[in-house]
Design an enzyme around this catalytic site. Structure first.
Site, PDB file in Angstrom:
ATOM      1  N   ASN A 175       0.846  -1.187   0.000  1.00  0.00           N
ATOM      2  CA  ASN A 175       0.000   0.000   0.000  1.00  0.00           C
ATOM      3  C   ASN A 175       0.893   1.253   0.000  1.00  0.00           C
ATOM      4  OD1 ASN A 175      -1.436   2.274   1.070  1.00  0.00           O
ATOM      5  ND2 ASN A 175      -3.091   0.897   1.640  1.00  0.00           N
TER       6      ASN A 175
ATOM      7  N   ASP B 232      -0.058   4.506  -0.037  1.00  0.00           N
ATOM      8  CA  ASP B 232      -0.748   5.740   0.399  1.00  0.00           C
ATOM      9  C   ASP B 232       0.171   6.728   1.114  1.00  0.00           C
ATOM     10  OD1 ASP B 232      -3.033   4.503  -0.465  1.00  0.00           O
ATOM     11  OD2 ASP B 232      -3.906   4.228   1.528  1.00  0.00           O
ATOM     12  N   HIS B 233       0.989   6.188   2.035  1.00  0.00           N
ATOM     13  CA  HIS B 233       1.701   7.119   2.907  1.00  0.00           C
ATOM     14  C   HIS B 233       2.945   7.737   2.277  1.00  0.00           C
ATOM     15  CE1 HIS B 233      -1.348   6.737   5.717  1.00  0.00           C
ATOM     16  NE2 HIS B 233      -1.144   5.459   5.956  1.00  0.00           N
TER      17      HIS B 233
ATOM     18  N   ARG C  38       3.569  18.849   2.029  1.00  0.00           N
ATOM     19  CA  ARG C  38       4.044  20.098   1.438  1.00  0.00           C
ATOM     20  C   ARG C  38       3.315  20.457   0.146  1.00  0.00           C
ATOM     21  NH1 ARG C  38       9.070  22.179   3.111  1.00  0.00           N
ATOM     22  NH2 ARG C  38       9.046  21.997   5.363  1.00  0.00           N
TER      23      ARG C  38
ATOM     24  N   HIS D 110      -5.493   3.774  -1.676  1.00  0.00           N
ATOM     25  CA  HIS D 110      -6.804   4.210  -1.203  1.00  0.00           C
ATOM     26  C   HIS D 110      -7.032   5.645  -1.642  1.00  0.00           C
ATOM     27  CE1 HIS D 110      -9.623   4.577   2.586  1.00  0.00           C
ATOM     28  NE2 HIS D 110     -10.209   4.949   1.479  1.00  0.00           N
TER      29      HIS D 110
ATOM     30  N   ARG E  10      -9.066   8.488  -1.080  1.00  0.00           N
ATOM     31  CA  ARG E  10     -10.057   8.936  -0.085  1.00  0.00           C
ATOM     32  C   ARG E  10     -10.850  10.117  -0.612  1.00  0.00           C
ATOM     33  NH1 ARG E  10      -8.735   6.746   5.393  1.00  0.00           N
ATOM     34  NH2 ARG E  10     -10.502   7.969   6.104  1.00  0.00           N
TER      35      ARG E  10
ATOM     36  N   ARG F 245      -6.613  13.126   1.003  1.00  0.00           N
ATOM     37  CA  ARG F 245      -5.547  13.533   1.929  1.00  0.00           C
ATOM     38  C   ARG F 245      -4.189  12.968   1.536  1.00  0.00           C
ATOM     39  NH1 ARG F 245      -7.170  10.191   7.365  1.00  0.00           N
ATOM     40  NH2 ARG F 245      -9.137  11.266   7.014  1.00  0.00           N
ATOM     41  N   HIS F 246      -4.186  11.865   0.778  1.00  0.00           N
ATOM     42  CA  HIS F 246      -2.879  11.357   0.314  1.00  0.00           C
ATOM     43  C   HIS F 246      -2.893  11.065  -1.192  1.00  0.00           C
ATOM     44  CE1 HIS F 246      -4.971   7.667   1.415  1.00  0.00           C
ATOM     45  NE2 HIS F 246      -4.657   7.721   2.696  1.00  0.00           N
TER      46      HIS F 246
ATOM     47  N   GLU G 129      -8.628   0.690  -2.954  1.00  0.00           N
ATOM     48  CA  GLU G 129      -9.505   0.771  -1.781  1.00  0.00           C
ATOM     49  C   GLU G 129     -10.332   2.033  -1.922  1.00  0.00           C
ATOM     50  OE1 GLU G 129      -6.936   1.015   1.556  1.00  0.00           O
ATOM     51  OE2 GLU G 129      -6.118  -0.971   1.267  1.00  0.00           O
TER      52      GLU G 129
ATOM     53  N   THR H  98      -8.449   3.832   8.553  1.00  0.00           N
ATOM     54  CA  THR H  98      -9.710   3.087   8.503  1.00  0.00           C
ATOM     55  C   THR H  98      -9.869   2.296   9.799  1.00  0.00           C
ATOM     56  OG1 THR H  98      -9.255   2.885   6.157  1.00  0.00           O
ATOM     57  CG2 THR H  98     -11.088   1.597   7.012  1.00  0.00           C
TER      58      THR H  98
ATOM     59  N   GLU I 103     -11.460  -8.932   2.854  1.00  0.00           N
ATOM     60  CA  GLU I 103     -10.186  -8.621   3.502  1.00  0.00           C
ATOM     61  C   GLU I 103     -10.495  -8.435   4.978  1.00  0.00           C
ATOM     62  OE1 GLU I 103      -7.678  -5.612   1.711  1.00  0.00           O
ATOM     63  OE2 GLU I 103      -6.642  -5.263   3.599  1.00  0.00           O
TER      64      GLU I 103
ATOM     65  N   HIS J  50      -4.022  -4.332   7.744  1.00  0.00           N
ATOM     66  CA  HIS J  50      -4.154  -3.157   8.602  1.00  0.00           C
ATOM     67  C   HIS J  50      -3.311  -3.308   9.863  1.00  0.00           C
ATOM     68  CE1 HIS J  50      -5.606   0.519  10.331  1.00  0.00           C
ATOM     69  NE2 HIS J  50      -6.153   0.784   9.172  1.00  0.00           N
ATOM     70  N   GLY J  51      -2.377  -2.382  10.003  1.00  0.00           N
ATOM     71  CA  GLY J  51      -1.561  -2.316  11.210  1.00  0.00           C
ATOM     72  C   GLY J  51      -0.470  -3.374  11.298  1.00  0.00           C
TER      73      GLY J  51
ATOM     74  N   GLY K 102       0.935  -1.236   4.411  1.00  0.00           N
ATOM     75  CA  GLY K 102       1.360   0.077   3.952  1.00  0.00           C
ATOM     76  C   GLY K 102       2.261   0.809   4.910  1.00  0.00           C
TER      77      GLY K 102
HETATM   78  N1  PXP Z   1      -6.061  -2.878   3.979  1.00  0.00           N
HETATM   79  C1  PXP Z   1      -7.016  -1.913   3.997  1.00  0.00           C
HETATM   80  C2  PXP Z   1      -8.376  -2.253   3.513  1.00  0.00           C
HETATM   81  C3  PXP Z   1      -6.713  -0.612   4.446  1.00  0.00           C
HETATM   82  O1  PXP Z   1      -7.682   0.329   4.457  1.00  0.00           O
HETATM   83  C4  PXP Z   1      -5.396  -0.318   4.830  1.00  0.00           C
HETATM   84  C5  PXP Z   1      -5.050   1.076   5.251  1.00  0.00           C
HETATM   85  O2  PXP Z   1      -5.188   1.936   4.175  1.00  0.00           O
HETATM   86  C6  PXP Z   1      -4.431  -1.346   4.781  1.00  0.00           C
HETATM   87  C7  PXP Z   1      -4.804  -2.617   4.371  1.00  0.00           C
HETATM   88  C8  PXP Z   1      -3.003  -1.112   5.157  1.00  0.00           C
HETATM   89  O3  PXP Z   1      -2.903  -0.752   6.486  1.00  0.00           O
HETATM   90  P1  PXP Z   1      -1.490  -0.274   7.073  1.00  0.00           P
HETATM   91  O4  PXP Z   1      -1.152   1.006   6.383  1.00  0.00           O
HETATM   92  O5  PXP Z   1      -1.773  -0.099   8.518  1.00  0.00           O
HETATM   93  O6  PXP Z   1      -0.506  -1.352   6.771  1.00  0.00           O
END
Ligand code: PXP
Length: 242
Positions: free
Chosen positions: A6, A8-9, A17, A42, A44, A48-49, A69, A100, A150, A193-194, A217
């Site tokens: 992922n 996103d970050h 910036r 994702h 959103r 935001r990202h 996502e 999320t 998921e 997630h996490g 991610g």
């Molecule tokens: N899966 C889904 C559906 C998510 O929404 C996210 C966070 O965007 C992730 C996985 C990845 O989570 P993390 O960034 O905490 O690894």
């Protein structure tokens, strides 16, 4: 297990910036080269990202599957049907949340989702729903026509990170039972997630053969700042393929 990276970050850092670097597109190409099985992002509602252009470029340039996502809104459906990712993963979205926070309540959205998902079925885009490890949500997911779920691993990850290992183990058991139940219903089972380089090991040991894919991610991006993106992806691949 497969690894969906992922990105996103990477975009979060850029948006801090409102500039042009670092690019999630560039990083997606590096992840692909490093052996990632999928790119996940994702888009959103508040942008935001990830921005719309990131999604378009990633879809254009990446040859491994792209997993989008998104919240189940009309705006996102239009974008997804235009860009055509390989998979959509429906997630709940609240503007004020940092990430999320829970799974999608498929049960209460049954009729809406049945209709919402029709054009994705017609386009042959895989449908996955991000849910908690609960039987009634799994039943509802199969009922609305999802091909995959998921499972939200946030609770497991938090317990592990707080060193509440017994509770974390119980959460893994719950995820395992839910995964087996979902597979019995013909659903493919993914999770995420996490997850981090530390807590992912117990997860993989316990869920191998049930969960096909992890989407990770934050931990990969966080470590890439220190070690570089290629190494961050390769080290996570080593952990989840072992
Ligand atoms: N899966 C889904 C559906 C998510 O929404 C996210 C966070 O965007 C992730 C996985 C990845 O989570 P993390 O960034 O905490 O690894």
């Amino acid at each position: 297990m497969r690894l969906g990276v992922n990105v996103d970050h990477v975009a979060t850092i850029r948006q801090a910036r409102r500039t042009f670097e670092p690019s999630p597109v560039f990083v997606a190409l590096i992840a692909q080269q490093a052996g990632a099985d999928q790119i996940t992002l994702h888009l959103r509602e508040d942008r935001r990202h990830i921005q719309d252009r990131d999604l378009e470029l990633i879809k254009e340039l990446i040859t491994i599957p792209v997993n989008l996502e998104m919240a189940p809104t009309e705006e996102m459906r239009e974008i997804a049907l235009r860009v055509k990712p390989d998979r959509i993963t429906l997630v709940p979205e609240r503007r004020e949340e940092i990430t999320t926070e829970g799974g999608l309540d498929v049960l209460s959205m049954r009729e809406y989702l049945k209709n919402y998902l029709k054009p994705f079925k017609e386009e042959g885009i895989e449908i996955s729903l991000f849910i908690e490890a609960q039987r009634e949500q799994i039943d509802a997911s199969a009922d609305v026509g999802a091909e995959a779920i998921e499972i939200h691993t946030g609770k497991y990850a938090n317990l592990w990170n707080e060193h509440k290992f017994e509770e974390a183990k119980r959460e893994l058991k719950k995820i395992k039972e839910a995964g087996i139940y979902a597979k019995g219903k013909g659903l493919r089972v993914y999770a995420g997630h996490g997850l981090t380089y530390h807590n992912v090991k117990d997860f993989v040991r316990e869920l191998k053969g049930i969960v096909e894919e992890l989407n990770i991610g934050h931990s990969i991006v966080a470590n890439s700042v220190i070690f570089g993106f290629e190494r961050a992806v390769k080290e996570m691949l080593n952990l989840i393929k072992s």
